[in-house]
Design an enzyme around this catalytic site. Structure first.
Site, PDB file in Angstrom:
ATOM      1  N   HIS A   1      -2.281   6.355   4.356  1.00  0.00           N
ATOM      2  CA  HIS A   1      -0.829   6.400   4.549  1.00  0.00           C
ATOM      3  C   HIS A   1      -0.302   7.722   4.001  1.00  0.00           C
ATOM      4  O   HIS A   1      -0.525   8.055   2.825  1.00  0.00           O
ATOM      5  CB  HIS A   1      -0.146   5.250   3.804  1.00  0.00           C
TER       6      HIS A   1
ATOM      7  N   CYS B   1       0.820  -1.225   0.000  1.00  0.00           N
ATOM      8  CA  CYS B   1       0.000   0.000   0.000  1.00  0.00           C
ATOM      9  C   CYS B   1       0.856   1.278   0.000  1.00  0.00           C
ATOM     10  O   CYS B   1       0.475   2.278  -0.628  1.00  0.00           O
ATOM     11  CB  CYS B   1      -0.963  -0.009   1.178  1.00  0.00           C
TER      12      CYS B   1
HETATM   13  N1  LIG Z   1      -4.679  -3.717   5.200  1.00  0.00           N
HETATM   14  C1  LIG Z   1      -4.037  -3.099   4.231  1.00  0.00           C
HETATM   15  O1  LIG Z   1      -3.980  -1.839   4.169  1.00  0.00           O
HETATM   16  C2  LIG Z   1      -3.341  -3.863   3.166  1.00  0.00           C
HETATM   17  C3  LIG Z   1      -3.224  -5.259   3.200  1.00  0.00           C
HETATM   18  N2  LIG Z   1      -2.593  -5.936   2.196  1.00  0.00           N
HETATM   19  C4  LIG Z   1      -2.466  -7.390   2.198  1.00  0.00           C
HETATM   20  O2  LIG Z   1      -3.774  -7.951   1.962  1.00  0.00           O
HETATM   21  C5  LIG Z   1      -3.921  -9.174   2.677  1.00  0.00           C
HETATM   22  C6  LIG Z   1      -5.090  -9.055   3.651  1.00  0.00           C
HETATM   23  O3  LIG Z   1      -4.815  -8.048   4.611  1.00  0.00           O
HETATM   24  P1  LIG Z   1      -5.845  -7.664   5.756  1.00  0.00           P
HETATM   25  O4  LIG Z   1      -7.225  -7.670   5.199  1.00  0.00           O
HETATM   26  O5  LIG Z   1      -5.323  -6.448   6.365  1.00  0.00           O
HETATM   27  O6  LIG Z   1      -5.703  -8.942   6.743  1.00  0.00           O
HETATM   28  P2  LIG Z   1      -6.705  -9.476   7.847  1.00  0.00           P
HETATM   29  O7  LIG Z   1      -5.867 -10.132   8.870  1.00  0.00           O
HETATM   30  O8  LIG Z   1      -7.650  -8.420   8.263  1.00  0.00           O
HETATM   31  O9  LIG Z   1      -7.546 -10.635   7.058  1.00  0.00           O
HETATM   32  C7  LIG Z   1      -6.974 -11.851   6.663  1.00  0.00           C
HETATM   33  C8  LIG Z   1      -7.980 -12.766   5.953  1.00  0.00           C
HETATM   34  O10 LIG Z   1      -7.323 -14.003   5.643  1.00  0.00           O
HETATM   35  C9  LIG Z   1      -8.145 -15.079   6.083  1.00  0.00           C
HETATM   36  N3  LIG Z   1      -7.344 -16.248   6.477  1.00  0.00           N
HETATM   37  C10 LIG Z   1      -6.464 -16.346   7.507  1.00  0.00           C
HETATM   38  N4  LIG Z   1      -5.956 -17.596   7.558  1.00  0.00           N
HETATM   39  C11 LIG Z   1      -6.540 -18.316   6.564  1.00  0.00           C
HETATM   40  C12 LIG Z   1      -6.446 -19.655   6.110  1.00  0.00           C
HETATM   41  N5  LIG Z   1      -5.642 -20.556   6.730  1.00  0.00           N
HETATM   42  N6  LIG Z   1      -7.178 -20.028   5.045  1.00  0.00           N
HETATM   43  C13 LIG Z   1      -7.996 -19.156   4.432  1.00  0.00           C
HETATM   44  N7  LIG Z   1      -8.156 -17.868   4.823  1.00  0.00           N
HETATM   45  C14 LIG Z   1      -7.431 -17.449   5.869  1.00  0.00           C
HETATM   46  C15 LIG Z   1      -8.900 -14.530   7.274  1.00  0.00           C
HETATM   47  O11 LIG Z   1     -10.051 -15.319   7.508  1.00  0.00           O
HETATM   48  P3  LIG Z   1     -10.640 -15.595   9.023  1.00  0.00           P
HETATM   49  O12 LIG Z   1     -11.402 -14.365   9.413  1.00  0.00           O
HETATM   50  O13 LIG Z   1     -11.516 -16.765   8.815  1.00  0.00           O
HETATM   51  O14 LIG Z   1      -9.457 -15.853   9.903  1.00  0.00           O
HETATM   52  C16 LIG Z   1      -9.213 -13.121   6.777  1.00  0.00           C
HETATM   53  O15 LIG Z   1     -10.349 -13.173   5.936  1.00  0.00           O
HETATM   54  C17 LIG Z   1      -2.588  -9.430   3.381  1.00  0.00           C
HETATM   55  O16 LIG Z   1      -1.818 -10.282   2.605  1.00  0.00           O
HETATM   56  C18 LIG Z   1      -1.981  -8.041   3.502  1.00  0.00           C
HETATM   57  O17 LIG Z   1      -0.610  -8.109   3.610  1.00  0.00           O
HETATM   58  C19 LIG Z   1      -2.104  -5.242   1.119  1.00  0.00           C
HETATM   59  C20 LIG Z   1      -2.189  -3.877   1.027  1.00  0.00           C
HETATM   60  C21 LIG Z   1      -2.806  -3.094   2.069  1.00  0.00           C
HETATM   61  N1  LIG Z   2       2.430  -3.668   5.615  1.00  0.00           N
HETATM   62  C1  LIG Z   2       1.411  -2.729   5.132  1.00  0.00           C
HETATM   63  C2  LIG Z   2       0.213  -3.475   4.667  1.00  0.00           C
HETATM   64  C3  LIG Z   2       0.520  -4.754   3.986  1.00  0.00           C
HETATM   65  O1  LIG Z   2      -0.093  -5.739   4.279  1.00  0.00           O
HETATM   66  O2  LIG Z   2       1.501  -4.748   3.088  1.00  0.00           O
HETATM   67  P1  LIG Z   2       1.897  -5.972   2.140  1.00  0.00           P
HETATM   68  O3  LIG Z   2       0.693  -6.297   1.295  1.00  0.00           O
HETATM   69  O4  LIG Z   2       3.014  -5.470   1.334  1.00  0.00           O
HETATM   70  O5  LIG Z   2       2.293  -7.143   3.005  1.00  0.00           O
HETATM   71  C4  LIG Z   2       1.090  -1.785   6.264  1.00  0.00           C
HETATM   72  O6  LIG Z   2       1.365  -2.174   7.346  1.00  0.00           O
HETATM   73  O7  LIG Z   2       0.565  -0.713   6.127  1.00  0.00           O
END
Ligand SMILES: NC(=O)C1=CN([C@@H]2O[C@H](COP(=O)(O)OP(=O)(O)OC[C@H]3O[C@@H](n4cnc5c(N)ncnc54)[C@H](OP(=O)(O)O)[C@@H]3O)[C@@H](O)[C@H]2O)C=CC1
Ligand SMILES: N[C@@H](CC(=O)OP(=O)(O)O)C(=O)O
Length: 367
Positions: A258, A156
């Site tokens: 951010h 992000c």
């Molecule tokens: N937040 C942000 O600003 C940004 C995040 N990202 C990336 O996007 C992705 C998601 O981030 P974020 O939404 O913040 O994370 P969260 O921790 O909020 O959500 C994670 C999700 O993954 C699921 N999950 C966890 N373990 C498993 C499993 N074993 N099998 C299937 N599903 C699973 C969870 O389901 P359950 O609820 O059932 O545990 C939940 O739906 C990450 O890879 C992160 O690095 C990228 C850019 C920005």
């Molecule tokens: N690490 C970023 C969010 C994130 O999940 O990044 P990435 O998709 O590169 O793991 C933050 O903390 O704001």
């Protein structure tokens, strides 16, 4: 283009911070129809409303409340052409690969496949041209894939900064160096994320792996695609004009958005003036907008004139968080020009980017 076609889609990681954003955006999409939701075994088998801790200001769309959350197994998503992944990076790698293997088009937010030499890392307002790599990705698969592929979007913080950097390179030619200091919102760490005892009244000057990702991803995104020796295409990592990037990343007590302080040096001498830079940023338009992608922002970069903007609380929702805000464009006494960027980490920094990437793939006839 989609020519009136509706396309069934699914969200993996549907209960997470990014997954909830996907659902909010897809529930109003003109041609993507949300048909299925996936998450972990903890959530599978439950109606979505019971599985999720809904943390959006917008109400949960009625269409998902009773949808039963599935385990992330491709055979449970038959009938969908596209899956959007907001999966935890601890599990995203093999799950996304299994969906590609099963001929789904996968648009991922996770970091796992960003460094793959055949997977494009696409910030849709910057490098839509990298979609050309999909043919090679499909062909190298054994057996070759007909429809399946993976496209990732960027970290992000990387996303926020590469958009103005791309605008500057388009107007003034290659950049030579770039120094970035981020102030990142707590929603970037997912939910429940950073403990309140750590972040209230505080700044944490470390986000694991973030600086390395910013320094590396920027080169893959802003670089071109070159011909390799064996006839394969490869990402050139900005090799024709080496670009040095240094990032320092901090977690700050902001919920969403951010902020990044950026200084750049241009290869071109003399460098452009602050006014020329302002005009170039304001004038920049993305292919996604030109190709009428419905989720692309009209103003890719909004340039603020006020001395104290952009600010996360005031500016993160401009254009539903789909563009970036830039302000305080001024001369830098060490490099050439410095400015402040604000990007909505869960919109253009995550779910919106994936959705615009999928719209681009449809417009380009890849889906
Ligand atoms: N937040 C942000 O600003 C940004 C995040 N990202 C990336 O996007 C992705 C998601 O981030 P974020 O939404 O913040 O994370 P969260 O921790 O909020 O959500 C994670 C999700 O993954 C699921 N999950 C966890 N373990 C498993 C499993 N074993 N099998 C299937 N599903 C699973 C969870 O389901 P359950 O609820 O059932 O545990 C939940 O739906 C990450 O890879 C992160 O690095 C990228 C850019 C920005
Ligand atoms: N690490 C970023 C969010 C994130 O999940 O990044 P990435 O998709 O590169 O793991 C933050 O903390 O704001």
């Amino acid at each position: 283009m989609h020519e009136g076609r509706k396309i069934n889609v699914a969200v993996l990681g549907a209960t997470g911070t990014v997954g909830q954003r996907f659902i909010a955006l897809l529930s109003e999409h003109p041609f993507f129809v949300l048909r299925a939701l996936g998450a972990s075994q903890r959530s599978a088998g439950k109606p979505y409303a019971r599985a999720v801790t809904w943390k959006q200001t917008k109400y949960m769309p009625a269409m998902v409340r009773e949808m039963i959350v599935q385990e992330c197994k491709p055979e449970l998503f038959v009938g969908c052409e596209i899956v959007f992944s907001g999966l935890d990076a601890d599990v995203a790698g093999p799950i996304e690969e299994a969906f590609r293997q099963a001929e789904f088009a996968v648009f991922s937010n996770a970091k796992n496949h960003r460094r793959d030499p055949n997977v494009p890392l696409i910030v849709p307002l910057v490098n839509a041209s990298h979609f050309t790599m999909i043919h090679q990705q499909r062909a190298l698969h054994n057996p070759p894939l007909q429809k399946g592929f993976i496209v990732t979007n960027a970290n992000c913080s990387t996303t926020g900064v590469v958009i103005p950097l791309a605008a500057l390179e388009k107007a003034f030619g290659p950049l030579e160096s770039c120094m970035i200091t981020t102030m990142q919102a707590i929603s970037g760490a997912g939910y429940p994320g950073v403990p309140s005892m750590d972040i209230f009244d505080n700044i944490v000057p470390y986000i694991g792996g973030e600086e390395e990702k910013m320094e590396w991803e920027t080169l893959k995104i802003l670089g071109g695609i070159a011909d390799g020796e064996d006839g394969r295409k490869l990402f050139d990592m900005h090799a024709r004009q080496p670009l040095r990037v240094s990032a320092q990343c901090n977690r700050v007590p902001v919920i969403e958005g951010h902020t990044e302080c950026v200084s750049v040096r241009f290869a071109q001498r003399p460098p452009p003036s602050p006014q020329q830079v302002r005009e170039a940023l304001q004038a920049y338009t993305s292919d996604a907008w030109t190709m009428s992608c419905p989720s692309a922002p009209r103003h890719t970069i909004f340039v603020h004139e006020e001395a104290d903007r952009p600010q996360p609380r005031l500016d993160r929702d401009y254009q539903s968080g789909a563009g970036v805000n830039v302000g305080r464009v001024r001369q830098c006494p060490v490099l050439d020009i410095k400015f402040v960027v604000l990007a909505n980490n869960v919109a253009i920094g995550a779910a919106t980017s994936s959705i615009v990437n999928a719209e681009l793939a449809v417009c380009k006839g890849i889906i």
